[in-house]
Design an enzyme around this catalytic site. Structure first.
Site, mmCIF file in Angstrom:
data_model
loop_
_atom_site.group_PDB
_atom_site.id
_atom_site.type_symbol
_atom_site.label_atom_id
_atom_site.label_comp_id
_atom_site.label_asym_id
_atom_site.label_seq_id
_atom_site.Cartn_x
_atom_site.Cartn_y
_atom_site.Cartn_z
ATOM 1 N N ASN A 24 13.067 25.986 -23.541
ATOM 2 C CA ASN A 24 12.695 25.226 -24.850
ATOM 3 C C ASN A 24 12.105 23.890 -24.791
ATOM 4 O OD1 ASN A 24 15.228 24.067 -23.885
ATOM 5 N ND2 ASN A 24 16.016 24.504 -25.887
ATOM 6 N N ASP A 26 13.162 21.211 -23.006
ATOM 7 C CA ASP A 26 13.976 20.091 -23.186
ATOM 8 C C ASP A 26 14.414 19.447 -21.969
ATOM 9 O OD1 ASP A 26 16.107 21.875 -22.404
ATOM 10 O OD2 ASP A 26 17.479 21.357 -23.941
ATOM 11 N N ASP A 99 32.827 30.856 -14.664
ATOM 12 C CA ASP A 99 33.295 29.658 -13.842
ATOM 13 C C ASP A 99 34.516 29.287 -14.626
ATOM 14 O OD1 ASP A 99 33.724 27.794 -11.777
ATOM 15 O OD2 ASP A 99 31.462 27.696 -11.553
ATOM 16 N N ASP A 200 37.455 27.805 -9.989
ATOM 17 C CA ASP A 200 37.307 26.416 -9.474
ATOM 18 C C ASP A 200 38.677 25.578 -8.997
ATOM 19 O OD1 ASP A 200 35.154 24.280 -9.525
ATOM 20 O OD2 ASP A 200 36.764 23.242 -10.597
ATOM 21 N N GLU A 255 37.579 29.521 -5.414
ATOM 22 C CA GLU A 255 37.213 28.432 -4.568
ATOM 23 C C GLU A 255 38.354 27.602 -3.935
ATOM 24 O OE1 GLU A 255 34.683 24.164 -4.699
ATOM 25 O OE2 GLU A 255 36.011 24.758 -6.289
ATOM 26 N N HIS A 321 26.233 24.879 -5.031
ATOM 27 C CA HIS A 321 25.830 23.764 -5.723
ATOM 28 C C HIS A 321 26.470 22.640 -5.186
ATOM 29 C CE1 HIS A 321 29.383 24.765 -7.463
ATOM 30 N NE2 HIS A 321 29.768 23.913 -8.029
HETATM 31 C C1 GLC Z 1 34.498 22.445 -7.700
HETATM 32 C C2 GLC Z 1 33.067 22.576 -7.984
HETATM 33 C C3 GLC Z 1 32.111 21.190 -8.229
HETATM 34 C C4 GLC Z 1 33.247 20.317 -9.036
HETATM 35 C C5 GLC Z 1 34.801 20.177 -8.756
HETATM 36 C C6 GLC Z 1 35.676 19.900 -9.855
HETATM 37 O O1 GLC Z 1 34.665 21.912 -6.492
HETATM 38 O O2 GLC Z 1 32.458 23.276 -7.398
HETATM 39 O O3 GLC Z 1 31.028 21.299 -8.334
HETATM 40 O O4 GLC Z 1 32.667 19.088 -8.954
HETATM 41 O O5 GLC Z 1 35.235 21.493 -8.478
HETATM 42 O O6 GLC Z 1 35.424 20.597 -10.834
#
Ligand code: GLC
Length: 538
Positions: A24, A26, A99, A200, A255, A321
């Site tokens: 869009n 933005d 996530d 996460d 993670e 990321h």
């Molecule tokens: C994980 C994510 C990261 C984030 C951190 C806090 O490591 O991958 O991007 O900053 O958690 O949530």
């Protein structure tokens, strides 16, 4: 061989929605933008999409600070857009995982807003509040994004714990009500039809009882041993598994920072009933922070491959990321960009563990570099820069230092084409587009049969058609230091993977029939710089 499961056979693709595709104008990628691009992901051959957080959030940490777990950030669209995305993905046979960020919430989450009002309210114990000690923080723990992991809240005269930024207060998992809330959120999303979660920072949820001081030197010490892989972490995962995960055919990937092989087995061994798999980071941390020694990279990967086989399961990625792009920091993004990108595709897709691609890796995108601190967005980069300058560091030196590790290196917008702003947006992108999009973009990749994209596509197809590449035993082979040579062996199938991790030509005789390779042909006696190939041994 480990028991078959769809999530072991799948190839996953991580979407960082903010930088994927803006529908869009933005300047920010969005959910309709993802829907518009599903067909090309299907062409690539991936089966699972992992969306980094799209929930309501003040975006201090790009969505990893959630203020409402059951709402979509309006910048990304609406809940209807989300449902549409899920339906469109499912219609194409693509699964979607979300996530789950539950080590902490945003400080704008209603729980924290309530929690900080008074010392005795039902939400106080959702977070970790403590009195200071002799006018200082309750202990000397350092944070990921700040020097101290504690912030003082004048309203009630206590400190709260935040492993990440002050706007990301840690939840108190010792409180059973918090765990119940987390279960409720998970079930709500599963009821919507999603196919799993990436959890996460999940092995940080349990803190050492009594929150002891770190006995090391220094005012603040990043105290991973006091809040990582604690025994209670496993109790909490088992509780969640019994209550929710085990009742669904879903993918769960944790993670998990600072894992040893035994920790990864503890969290992923099926008989323990915790998660399906943990992401491995020892190799990415190595080339991100330590060095570029082929021998060391081989040692790390081999140790993990052999350690987990038949005992646990991993999620494998070379980019995400939070990491720089591997083609820039272990490969060679100037002279051998295409070759080294294809080499990492070969490596990723021939290891045991569920492969996760990160958007842009399949077209050979490189690290983004920005000229001034104002162009950086990463909360970690910006906070550290401010703290160092406030402590008297020379601004230019501080900038060089934070830039060298900034997570924004991998977060620049996706290169769709050579159109302005890489075809990512018709507006002003939220973060700078890497100027090399003119040459490196999806359109050019699609048009060239020898492109990195088509190499990934063929490698993904080969993996899917070859059980040995998924389940086979990993057997390292003797080879010159620059080369990584291993076999994957399953029943009567035996494959040999040969990777030249250097920019030198190396003498080596490749055995077997080449199934795929990143040079037109493999010469009999030697390997070219960054040459990679998969050979069937008959
Ligand atoms: C994980 C994510 C990261 C984030 C951190 C806090 O490591 O991958 O991007 O900053 O958690 O949530």
């Amino acid at each position: 061989m480990s028991k078959r499961a769809w999530w072991k056979e799948a190839v996953a693709y991580q979407i960082y929605p903010k930088s994927f595709y803006d529908s869009n104008g933005d300047g920010v990628g969005d959910l309709p933008g993802i829907i518009a691009k599903l067909d090309v992901l299907k062409t690539l051959g991936v089966d699972v999409l992992w969306l980094t957080p799209v929930y309501a959030s003040p975006e201090v940490d790009n969505g990893y600070d959630i203020s409402d777990y059951q709402a979509i950030n309006p910048r990304f669209g609406t809940m209807t857009d989300f449902e549409h995305l899920l339906a469109e993905a499912h219609r194409r046979g693509l699964k979607v995982i979300m996530d789950l960020v539950v080590n902490h919430t945003s400080d704008q989450h209603p729980w924290f807003v309530e929690s900080r009002q008074s010392r005795d309210n039902p939400y106080r114990d959702y977070y970790i509040w403590r009195d200071g000690k002799e006018g200082r923080e309750p202990n000397n723990w350092g944070g990921h994004f700040t020097q101290s992991a504690w912030s003082f809240d004048a309203a009630t005269g206590q400190y709260y714990l935040h492993i990440f930024s002050p706007q990301q207060p840690d939840l108190n998992w010792e409180n059973p009500v918090v765990r119940q809330e987390v279960r409720r959120i998970i079930e709500w999303w599963l009821d919507k039809g999603i196919d799993g979660f990436r959890l996460d920072a999940i092995n940080l949820i349990a803190k050492a009882p009594g929150l002891p001081d770190n006995r090391g030197e220094g005012r603040y010490i990043f105290s991973i041993e006091h809040f990582c892989n604690q025994p209670r972490f496993h109790d909490y995962m088992q509780e969640l598994n019994r209550a929710v995960f085990a009742r669904h055919d879903m993918l769960t990937v944790g993670e998990c920072a600072d894992l040893k092989v035994e920790d990864a087995i503890a969290v992923s061994a099926p008989e323990r009933g915790e998660l399906n798999m943990a992401f491995l980071f020892e190799h990415t941390d190595y080339y991100n922070m330590v060095g570029k020694d082929a021998q060391k990279l081989k040692e790390i990967l081999t140790r993990w491959q052999q350690g987990l086989h038949g005992r646990g399961w991993a999620g494998i990625a070379f980019n995400n990321h939070d990491q720089p792009r591997v083609v820039s920091c272990f490969g060679d993004d100037s002279h051998y960009r295409v070759e080294s990108a294809k080499l990492f595709a070969t490596l990723l897709l021939t290891l045991e563990g569920t492969p996760f691609l990160f958007q842009g890796e399949e077209i050979g995108m490189t690290n983004a570099v920005y000229a001034t601190i104002e162009e950086y967005n990463d909360v970690q980069t910006v906070n550290l820069y401010r703290e160092w300058v406030a402590a008297g560091e020379d601004p230019q030196a501080a900038f060089e230092a934070v830039r060298a590790t900034s997570r924004d290196r991998g977060r620049s917008p996706y290169h769709w084409s050579a159109a302005p702003n890489a075809g990512f947006t018709t507006g002003r992108p939220w973060i700078g587009v890497n100027p090399n999009y003119i040459d490196i973009n999806l359109e050019a990749n699609l048009a060239d049969p020898d492109s990195i994209f088509h190499y990934y596509r063929k490698m993904i197809a080969l993996r899917k058609a070859t059980p040995a590449l998924i389940y086979g035993e990993f057997i390292p082979q003797e080879a010159p230091t620059q080369l990584y040579v291993y076999q994957r062996v399953h029943a009567d199938q035996r494959y040999q993977i040969v990777l030249n991790l250097s920019d030198e030509t190396v003498e080596y005789v490749c055995a077997g029939r080449r199934l795929i390779g990143n040079y037109p042909e493999t010469e009999k006696q030697r390997l070219q710089p960054y040459e990679a190939g998969v050979f069937a041994l008959e």
